[in-house]
Design a protein around this motif. Structure first.
Motif, PDB file in Angstrom:
ATOM      1  N   ARG A 186     -73.932  44.414-106.525  1.00 36.74           N
ATOM      2  CA  ARG A 186     -74.012  45.700-105.945  1.00 36.74           C
ATOM      3  C   ARG A 186     -72.503  46.074-105.902  1.00 36.74           C
ATOM      4  O   ARG A 186     -71.857  45.363-105.125  1.00 36.74           O
ATOM      5  CB  ARG A 186     -75.072  45.766-104.954  1.00 36.74           C
ATOM      6  CG  ARG A 186     -76.454  45.835-105.320  1.00 36.74           C
ATOM      7  CD  ARG A 186     -77.464  46.252-104.654  1.00 36.74           C
ATOM      8  NE  ARG A 186     -78.767  46.172-105.161  1.00 36.74           N
ATOM      9  CZ  ARG A 186     -79.761  45.384-105.038  1.00 36.74           C
ATOM     10  NH1 ARG A 186     -79.441  44.154-104.260  1.00 36.74           N
ATOM     11  NH2 ARG A 186     -80.954  45.375-105.597  1.00 36.74           N
ATOM     12  N   TRP A 187     -72.347  47.494-105.596  1.00 41.63           N
ATOM     13  CA  TRP A 187     -71.182  48.056-105.329  1.00 41.63           C
ATOM     14  C   TRP A 187     -71.397  48.356-103.864  1.00 41.63           C
ATOM     15  O   TRP A 187     -71.868  48.938-103.289  1.00 41.63           O
ATOM     16  CB  TRP A 187     -70.871  49.446-106.118  1.00 41.63           C
ATOM     17  CG  TRP A 187     -70.836  48.980-107.618  1.00 41.63           C
ATOM     18  CD1 TRP A 187     -71.561  49.281-108.709  1.00 41.63           C
ATOM     19  CD2 TRP A 187     -69.567  48.290-108.228  1.00 41.63           C
ATOM     20  NE1 TRP A 187     -70.940  48.894-109.791  1.00 41.63           N
ATOM     21  CE2 TRP A 187     -69.916  48.185-109.455  1.00 41.63           C
ATOM     22  CE3 TRP A 187     -68.249  47.644-107.768  1.00 41.63           C
ATOM     23  CZ2 TRP A 187     -68.814  47.410-110.329  1.00 41.63           C
ATOM     24  CZ3 TRP A 187     -67.634  47.149-108.549  1.00 41.63           C
ATOM     25  CH2 TRP A 187     -67.822  47.000-109.992  1.00 41.63           C
ATOM     26  N   GLU A 188     -70.001  47.990-103.264  1.00 45.74           N
ATOM     27  CA  GLU A 188     -69.934  48.312-101.815  1.00 45.74           C
ATOM     28  C   GLU A 188     -68.425  48.872-101.501  1.00 45.74           C
ATOM     29  O   GLU A 188     -67.512  48.589-102.141  1.00 45.74           O
ATOM     30  CB  GLU A 188     -69.801  47.114-100.999  1.00 45.74           C
ATOM     31  CG  GLU A 188     -71.265  46.281-100.796  1.00 45.74           C
ATOM     32  CD  GLU A 188     -71.273  45.242 -99.924  1.00 45.74           C
ATOM     33  OE1 GLU A 188     -70.089  44.618 -99.327  1.00 45.74           O
ATOM     34  OE2 GLU A 188     -72.458  44.719 -99.469  1.00 45.74           O
ATOM     35  N   LYS A 189     -68.422  50.140-101.012  1.00 47.78           N
ATOM     36  CA  LYS A 189     -67.198  50.828-100.676  1.00 47.78           C
ATOM     37  C   LYS A 189     -66.659  50.255 -99.481  1.00 47.78           C
ATOM     38  O   LYS A 189     -67.182  49.777 -98.332  1.00 47.78           O
ATOM     39  CB  LYS A 189     -67.675  52.347-100.137  1.00 47.78           C
ATOM     40  CG  LYS A 189     -66.569  53.315 -99.984  1.00 47.78           C
ATOM     41  CD  LYS A 189     -67.007  54.671 -99.573  1.00 47.78           C
ATOM     42  CE  LYS A 189     -65.545  55.354 -99.546  1.00 47.78           C
ATOM     43  NZ  LYS A 189     -66.201  56.661 -99.057  1.00 47.78           N
ATOM     44  N   LYS A 190     -65.240  49.846 -99.779  1.00 50.03           N
ATOM     45  CA  LYS A 190     -64.456  48.915 -99.104  1.00 50.03           C
ATOM     46  C   LYS A 190     -63.434  49.792 -98.342  1.00 50.03           C
ATOM     47  O   LYS A 190     -62.924  49.770 -97.317  1.00 50.03           O
ATOM     48  CB  LYS A 190     -63.911  47.958 -99.750  1.00 50.03           C
ATOM     49  CG  LYS A 190     -64.768  46.815-100.187  1.00 50.03           C
ATOM     50  CD  LYS A 190     -65.486  46.187 -99.082  1.00 50.03           C
ATOM     51  CE  LYS A 190     -66.467  44.966 -99.708  1.00 50.03           C
ATOM     52  NZ  LYS A 190     -66.957  44.262 -98.576  1.00 50.03           N
TER      53      LYS A 190
ATOM     54  N   ASN B 116     -70.792  42.928-104.443  1.00 46.93           N
ATOM     55  CA  ASN B 116     -71.094  42.023-103.239  1.00 46.93           C
ATOM     56  C   ASN B 116     -71.684  40.697-104.202  1.00 46.93           C
ATOM     57  O   ASN B 116     -71.637  40.851-105.503  1.00 46.93           O
ATOM     58  CB  ASN B 116     -71.968  42.636-102.396  1.00 46.93           C
ATOM     59  CG  ASN B 116     -73.308  43.067-102.824  1.00 46.93           C
ATOM     60  OD1 ASN B 116     -73.770  42.700-103.915  1.00 46.93           O
ATOM     61  ND2 ASN B 116     -74.019  43.892-102.321  1.00 46.93           N
TER      62      ASN B 116
ATOM     63  N   TRP C 118     -64.162  50.147-104.492  1.00 52.27           N
ATOM     64  CA  TRP C 118     -65.502  49.643-104.470  1.00 52.27           C
ATOM     65  C   TRP C 118     -65.219  48.220-104.917  1.00 52.27           C
ATOM     66  O   TRP C 118     -64.659  48.042-105.886  1.00 52.27           O
ATOM     67  CB  TRP C 118     -66.556  50.490-105.555  1.00 52.27           C
ATOM     68  CG  TRP C 118     -66.513  51.900-104.978  1.00 52.27           C
ATOM     69  CD1 TRP C 118     -65.637  52.971-105.114  1.00 52.27           C
ATOM     70  CD2 TRP C 118     -67.747  52.279-104.199  1.00 52.27           C
ATOM     71  NE1 TRP C 118     -66.251  54.056-104.584  1.00 52.27           N
ATOM     72  CE2 TRP C 118     -67.461  53.804-104.133  1.00 52.27           C
ATOM     73  CE3 TRP C 118     -68.784  51.591-103.636  1.00 52.27           C
ATOM     74  CZ2 TRP C 118     -68.639  54.495-103.372  1.00 52.27           C
ATOM     75  CZ3 TRP C 118     -69.787  52.571-103.155  1.00 52.27           C
ATOM     76  CH2 TRP C 118     -69.721  53.889-102.781  1.00 52.27           C
TER      77      TRP C 118
END
Length: 149
Positions: free
Chosen positions: A144-148, A140, A137
């Motif tokens: 906020r957390w974005e799953k990569k 951005n 994660w």
């Protein structure tokens, strides 16, 4: 099997990001242990968690205080699990051990610290080679957390 998550801090500090993740764990009725890389960092986070928000605080203790088994959150520099936590956060280069003892293992690292980046990459490779399922994660631009991965 333990769920292992890597959280790459790029837009905020550990002090800003950690409390929200710990609160989410507590809302799921999970006990938490937070392992730091040093006693100074443990003590700094100890003070921070009492005052991080005007609206709330996170009830917790350090591993140096009596009755750790009664605490929802324990801050430690050691490998133990004095409160029987199901979630372990590793910060500031703390190394994962006894991975299978937890439902969730969360490794948080500062994207602006080259040493932490290199250590996170090494931990990813090691844990992947051991057959664990990992998720990555990243923050951005809004934090906020974005799953990569």
């Amino acid at each position: 099997m333990t769920e292992i998550l890597f959280y790459h801090l790029t837009e905020s500090t550990l002090e800003n990001a950690l409390p929200g993740l710990v609160e989410r764990s507590l809302s799921r009725q999970w006990k938490v242990v937070i392992q730091t890389g040093s006693q100074e960092r443990r003590d700094s986070l100890d003070n921070h968690l009492w005052t991080w928000s005007d609206a709330s605080f996170l009830a917790h203790a350090t591993d140096q205080e009596p009755h750790p088994q009664e605490q929802p959150v324990i801050l430690t520099t050691g490998e133990g699990n004095p409160n029987g936590a199901t979630v372990r956060f590793l910060v500031d280069g703390a190394e994962p051990t006894n991975v299978a003892a937890y439902e969730r293992l969360v490794l948080m690292f500062d994207g602006h610290d080259q040493m932490q980046l290199e250590q996170a990459r090494a931990q990813w490779k090691l844990l992947k080679a051991e057959g664990h399922t990992l998720t990555y994660w990243q923050q951005n631009a809004e934090g906020r957390w974005e799953k990569k991965a």
